[in-house]
Design a protein around this motif. Structure first.
Motif, short mmCIF file in Angstrom:
data_model
loop_
_atom_site.label_atom_id
_atom_site.label_comp_id
_atom_site.label_asym_id
_atom_site.label_seq_id
_atom_site.Cartn_x
_atom_site.Cartn_y
_atom_site.Cartn_z
N CYS A 1 0.82 -1.22 0.00
CA CYS A 1 0.00 0.00 0.00
C CYS A 1 0.85 1.26 0.00
CB CYS A 1 -0.93 0.01 1.20
SG CYS A 1 -2.18 -1.27 1.19
N GLU B 1 -5.36 12.00 5.19
CA GLU B 1 -5.75 12.38 3.83
C GLU B 1 -4.74 11.88 2.81
OE1 GLU B 1 -6.22 16.61 3.93
OE2 GLU B 1 -8.05 16.52 5.16
N TYR C 1 -7.96 -7.18 0.08
CA TYR C 1 -8.28 -5.75 0.03
C TYR C 1 -9.67 -5.47 0.58
CZ TYR C 1 -9.77 -1.30 -1.96
OH TYR C 1 -10.28 -0.04 -2.13
N LYS D 1 -10.03 -2.99 3.75
CA LYS D 1 -10.26 -1.63 3.26
C LYS D 1 -10.66 -0.67 4.37
CE LYS D 1 -12.89 1.08 -0.12
NZ LYS D 1 -13.91 1.05 -1.20
N GLU D 2 -11.52 -1.10 5.28
CA GLU D 2 -11.96 -0.21 6.35
C GLU D 2 -10.79 0.19 7.25
OE1 GLU D 2 -15.29 -1.64 8.54
OE2 GLU D 2 -16.60 -1.75 6.80
N LEU E 1 -7.66 0.49 6.20
CA LEU E 1 -6.90 1.46 5.41
C LEU E 1 -7.54 2.84 5.47
CD1 LEU E 1 -6.08 -0.66 2.22
CD2 LEU E 1 -4.56 -0.14 4.14
N GLN E 2 -8.86 2.87 5.49
CA GLN E 2 -9.57 4.15 5.51
C GLN E 2 -9.42 4.89 6.84
OE1 GLN E 2 -13.38 2.56 4.25
NE2 GLN E 2 -13.15 3.46 2.21
N ASP F 1 -6.92 8.40 2.94
CA ASP F 1 -8.08 8.57 2.06
C ASP F 1 -7.67 9.47 0.89
OD1 ASP F 1 -11.13 8.37 1.74
OD2 ASP F 1 -10.79 10.53 1.63
N PRO F 2 -8.08 9.12 -0.33
CA PRO F 2 -8.87 7.95 -0.73
C PRO F 2 -8.01 6.69 -0.84
CG PRO F 2 -8.37 9.30 -2.64
CD PRO F 2 -7.83 10.04 -1.47
N VAL F 3 -8.69 5.55 -0.91
CA VAL F 3 -8.03 4.27 -1.04
C VAL F 3 -8.39 3.68 -2.40
CG1 VAL F 3 -7.77 1.95 -0.09
CG2 VAL F 3 -8.13 3.90 1.46
N TYR F 4 -7.38 3.28 -3.17
CA TYR F 4 -7.59 2.74 -4.51
C TYR F 4 -7.09 1.29 -4.55
CZ TYR F 4 -7.84 7.70 -5.74
OH TYR F 4 -8.16 9.03 -5.80
#
Length: 286
Positions: free
Chosen positions: A119, A132, A144, A148-149, A151-152, A156-159
């Motif tokens: 990441c 951010e 992923y 994902k949660e 990572l958030q 942010d944002p997460v791709y």
């Protein structure tokens, strides 16, 4: 859920503090006591680990380290942390490394039953501090989706980029473009000086032209002010451009403009400016 975080520098420190601010239980480790204390000051849910091995019981481990060799030293091999982690745990690396190293780590994780995401991050320490920071995640899609949660919480944002090679390749390409732009900006300011245009005026007026960019808005004023404090260190920039050029050559591509930038960064590092911001490449351009 217990989190572990290894590497509390300009980028990793911000992400670790975001976990602590969110009330997550976090064990942190860094060679710098100052970095540890700064991170723990973010809240009461963080604790310092005395050694890397103390993170073996964590459900999710993050690393943010400078070089691929550091990742291998800390995580891989019979004495690495991966071998001590529990089956089903997750490992998230936010470092900027080459695709081959990311694949090596991913394969090691899979062999041990540990979920892995590569990441790399997209912006700067200020964005990391405010959660951010764009995150470019690579790995198995189901991993992923599961993580994902988490990572958030830190960015942010997460791709989702696909496999680990894609995420790390994108990051290297992005940094190669950005750092080549920094070298071009430094050259432009030097040319402006030859024309009798003050660096401060160059920095101001370039924003009204097609030469405007993220890097010109950010770093041209710093160059004009003689501000080379390390937001993104020159030696780190050199590492990323070098890894990116090596990656391109492995694909039989010749990134000629980026190689010129690489030579500038090599010269600046050799001149002793490696601990300055990457805009210190200006110092070796005449």
């Amino acid at each position: 859920m217990l989190f572990g975080f290894i590497g509390l520098g300009n980028m990793g420190g911000g992400l670790a503090r975001n976990l602590i601010r969110a009330g997550k239980d976090v064990l942190v480790y860094d060679l710098s006591q100052e970095a540890i204390e700064k991170t723990l000051a973010a809240g009461t849910s963080g604790k310092a680990a005395a050694a890397v091995g103390d993170l073996a019981d964590a459900d999710v481990v993050f690393t943010s380290l400078p070089l691929p060799s550091h990742i291998e030293q800390v995580m891989l091999g019979p004495d690495g942390l991966l071998a001590a982690m529990k089956t089903g745990a997750a490992y998230i690396d936010v470092s900027t490394i080459d695709p081959q190293s990311a694949r090596k780590v991913s394969d090691a994780c899979e062999a041990l039953g540990i979920r892995f995401l590569a990441c790399p991050l997209g912006k700067n320490p200020a964005a990391a501090e405010k959660a951010e920071e764009p995150i470019f995640a690579g790995g198995k899609k189901e991993t992923y989706d599961e993580l994902k949660e988490i990572l958030q919480v830190v960015g942010d944002p997460v791709y989702y980029m696909g496999e680990v090679e894609a995420s790390q390749a994108f990051k290297l390409i992005s940094n190669m473009m950005g750092m080549t732009n920094v070298a071009v900006i430094a050259e432009g300011i030097r040319l402006g000086e030859k024309a009798g245009i003050a660096p401060s005026l160059m920095a101001e007026l370039i924003e009204e032209t097609g030469g405007k960019s993220f890097q010109s808005a950010l770093r041209a004023p710093w160059i004009a002010d003689g501000d080379f404090a390390p937001r993104f260190g020159l030696d780190l920039a050199l590492k990323d451009v070098r890894l990116g050029c090596e990656m391109a050559e492995q694909w039989d591509k010749d990134p000629r403009l980026m190689k010129v930038a690489l030579d500038y960064f090599k010269a600046a590092s050799a001149a002793g400016f490696g601990g300055d911001d990457c805009n210190a490449v200006y110092k070796v351009i005449e």
